[in-house]
Motif scaffolding. Structure first.
Motif, mmCIF file in Angstrom:
data_model
loop_
_atom_site.group_PDB
_atom_site.id
_atom_site.type_symbol
_atom_site.label_atom_id
_atom_site.label_comp_id
_atom_site.label_asym_id
_atom_site.label_seq_id
_atom_site.Cartn_x
_atom_site.Cartn_y
_atom_site.Cartn_z
ATOM 1 N N SER A 68 6.758 -11.875 -41.075
ATOM 2 C CA SER A 68 5.662 -11.680 -40.124
ATOM 3 C C SER A 68 6.024 -12.309 -38.789
ATOM 4 O O SER A 68 6.993 -13.068 -38.682
ATOM 5 C CB SER A 68 4.367 -12.307 -40.654
ATOM 6 O OG SER A 68 4.498 -13.714 -40.732
ATOM 7 N N THR A 72 0.787 -13.631 -35.431
ATOM 8 C CA THR A 72 -0.120 -12.709 -36.119
ATOM 9 C C THR A 72 0.435 -12.336 -37.486
ATOM 10 O O THR A 72 1.654 -12.308 -37.679
ATOM 11 C CB THR A 72 -0.347 -11.425 -35.298
ATOM 12 O OG1 THR A 72 -1.189 -10.526 -36.041
ATOM 13 C CG2 THR A 72 0.966 -10.722 -35.009
ATOM 14 N N ASP A 73 -0.462 -12.048 -38.415
ATOM 15 C CA ASP A 73 -0.054 -11.601 -39.748
ATOM 16 C C ASP A 73 -0.029 -10.080 -39.855
ATOM 17 O O ASP A 73 0.193 -9.540 -40.942
ATOM 18 C CB ASP A 73 -1.020 -12.157 -40.807
ATOM 19 C CG ASP A 73 -0.902 -13.670 -40.949
ATOM 20 O OD1 ASP A 73 0.215 -14.191 -40.754
ATOM 21 O OD2 ASP A 73 -1.918 -14.320 -41.254
ATOM 22 N N SER A 74 -0.252 -9.397 -38.742
ATOM 23 C CA SER A 74 -0.299 -7.936 -38.755
ATOM 24 C C SER A 74 1.053 -7.341 -39.153
ATOM 25 O O SER A 74 2.065 -7.562 -38.478
ATOM 26 C CB SER A 74 -0.699 -7.413 -37.373
ATOM 27 O OG SER A 74 -0.537 -6.010 -37.311
ATOM 28 N N VAL A 75 1.051 -6.597 -40.242
ATOM 29 C CA VAL A 75 2.279 -5.938 -40.701
ATOM 30 C C VAL A 75 2.710 -4.875 -39.697
ATOM 31 O O VAL A 75 3.900 -4.720 -39.404
ATOM 32 C CB VAL A 75 2.066 -5.308 -42.092
ATOM 33 C CG1 VAL A 75 3.278 -4.460 -42.485
ATOM 34 C CG2 VAL A 75 1.814 -6.387 -43.129
ATOM 35 N N ALA A 76 1.741 -4.155 -39.156
ATOM 36 C CA ALA A 76 2.052 -3.083 -38.206
ATOM 37 C C ALA A 76 2.770 -3.630 -36.978
ATOM 38 O O ALA A 76 3.764 -3.056 -36.513
ATOM 39 C CB ALA A 76 0.774 -2.362 -37.794
ATOM 40 N N LEU A 77 2.286 -4.753 -36.462
ATOM 41 C CA LEU A 77 2.920 -5.346 -35.281
ATOM 42 C C LEU A 77 4.305 -5.901 -35.615
ATOM 43 O O LEU A 77 5.226 -5.824 -34.799
ATOM 44 C CB LEU A 77 2.030 -6.443 -34.694
ATOM 45 C CG LEU A 77 0.764 -5.959 -33.986
ATOM 46 C CD1 LEU A 77 -0.074 -7.151 -33.513
ATOM 47 C CD2 LEU A 77 1.115 -5.059 -32.801
ATOM 48 N N PHE A 78 4.450 -6.453 -36.814
ATOM 49 C CA PHE A 78 5.765 -6.955 -37.233
ATOM 50 C C PHE A 78 6.777 -5.815 -37.305
ATOM 51 O O PHE A 78 7.893 -5.922 -36.787
ATOM 52 C CB PHE A 78 5.668 -7.641 -38.597
ATOM 53 C CG PHE A 78 7.014 -7.990 -39.179
ATOM 54 C CD1 PHE A 78 7.731 -9.075 -38.711
ATOM 55 C CD2 PHE A 78 7.575 -7.210 -40.192
ATOM 56 C CE1 PHE A 78 8.987 -9.389 -39.231
ATOM 57 C CE2 PHE A 78 8.822 -7.515 -40.720
ATOM 58 C CZ PHE A 78 9.527 -8.608 -40.238
ATOM 59 N N TYR A 81 7.549 -4.502 -33.783
ATOM 60 C CA TYR A 81 8.448 -5.412 -33.069
ATOM 61 C C TYR A 81 9.873 -5.328 -33.611
ATOM 62 O O TYR A 81 10.840 -5.184 -32.849
ATOM 63 C CB TYR A 81 7.953 -6.861 -33.178
ATOM 64 C CG TYR A 81 9.035 -7.851 -32.808
ATOM 65 C CD1 TYR A 81 9.364 -8.083 -31.473
ATOM 66 C CD2 TYR A 81 9.780 -8.502 -33.799
ATOM 67 C CE1 TYR A 81 10.396 -8.947 -31.133
ATOM 68 C CE2 TYR A 81 10.809 -9.366 -33.464
ATOM 69 C CZ TYR A 81 11.113 -9.584 -32.132
ATOM 70 O OH TYR A 81 12.144 -10.426 -31.796
#
Length: 263
Positions: A68, A72-78, A81
């Protein structure tokens, strides 16, 4: 005791990751497709842009768990990125290499050589060194030296995690690790030709295409890293399909370059 099959898997990964690039180098030389300067620049660009600059950004952005982002813990953002970082650093690096460092090297063989240098050094740094590291650790664990000398210097959880990884990674996982380096070389050669075509035609949109394609191919591994997808065979199947498509693209580009245009 470490299963003999596991050691065989480590050796297999090492052999594939080392001798496939060497074999391709010899084959390219025989076919007169090898251009040494683009090959060397391909190596340099990968080391500088992927292993130095990109990894430096990862230290700032990615949580030590590797699954991550720090903020943030957002999988989508990880995933967004991770995939775009790889695409931007490596493809912009290719563009810089061709645009300013290889002004007199704009032929088909130059794209092939750059891609082989780029993918070949990746195979060695990831596939070969990874296998060597695993073999050394396996030897230390087998002899008991790991518990006596290495484990006391590490946090208990980290030492246990290393042993767990070495003792329980299967033969086929190591083989897949080697094959993935082969797939990656195919992709790097294709992207090198695509970026070179953009430089030749003075159309930066080809670099954008390369960035997006690179991000797309890295989406599956990023999802696996984030533990969204846990079936490694599915991940490798996706990468294999991209490698096949890249190989076909590379063959088609020969006519495009020799014809002097997009074709």
């Amino acid at each position: 005791m470490i299963n003999t099959a596991i050691i065989a898997g480590m050796v297999t990964q090492l052999v594939i990751s080392l001798f496939v690039p060497i074999g391709l180098l010899l084959y390219f030389r025989k076919k007169k497709w090898l251009s040494w300067k683009p090959f060397g620049i391909g190596v340099l660009i990968f080391v500088l842009f992927s292993q130095v600059l990109e990894k430096a950004l990862h230290v700032v952005m990615i949580d030590p768990s590797g699954t991550s982002l720090k903020w943030t813990d957002s999988v989508a953002l990880f995933v967004l990125y991770a995939t775009l970082a790889a695409g931007i650093f490596e493809e912009v690096g290719r563009y810089i290499g061709f645009r300013w460092m290889l002004k007199k090297h704009r032929d088909y063989k130059d794209g092939l050589s750059f891609g082989l240098g780029h993918g070949g050094i990746e195979a060695i740094l990831i596939g070969v060194l990874g296998a060597v590291n695993a073999i050394v650790l396996a030897s230390l664990i087998q002899s008991g030296a790991f518990d006596k000398m290495i484990a006391p210097t590490l946090p208990k959880e980290q030492a246990e995690l290393i042993k767990e990884h070495i003792l329980h990674t299967s033969f086929m996982m190591y083989v897949l690790g080697g094959l993935e380096r082969l797939f990656a070389i195919s992709f790097h050669i294709a992207m090198s030709l695509l970026v070179l075509l953009g430089v030749r035609e003075r159309k930066f949109r080809y670099v954008i295409y390369a960035i997006l394609l690179h991000a797309l191919v890295d989406t599956a591994p990023a999802l696996y890293q984030a533990r969204v997808v846990t079936n490694v065979w599915l991940i490798e199947a996706v990468i294999f399909l991209f490698a096949v498509a890249a190989f076909l693209f590379t063959r088609r580009m020969k006519e495009t370059f020799e014809g002097g245009g997009e074709g």
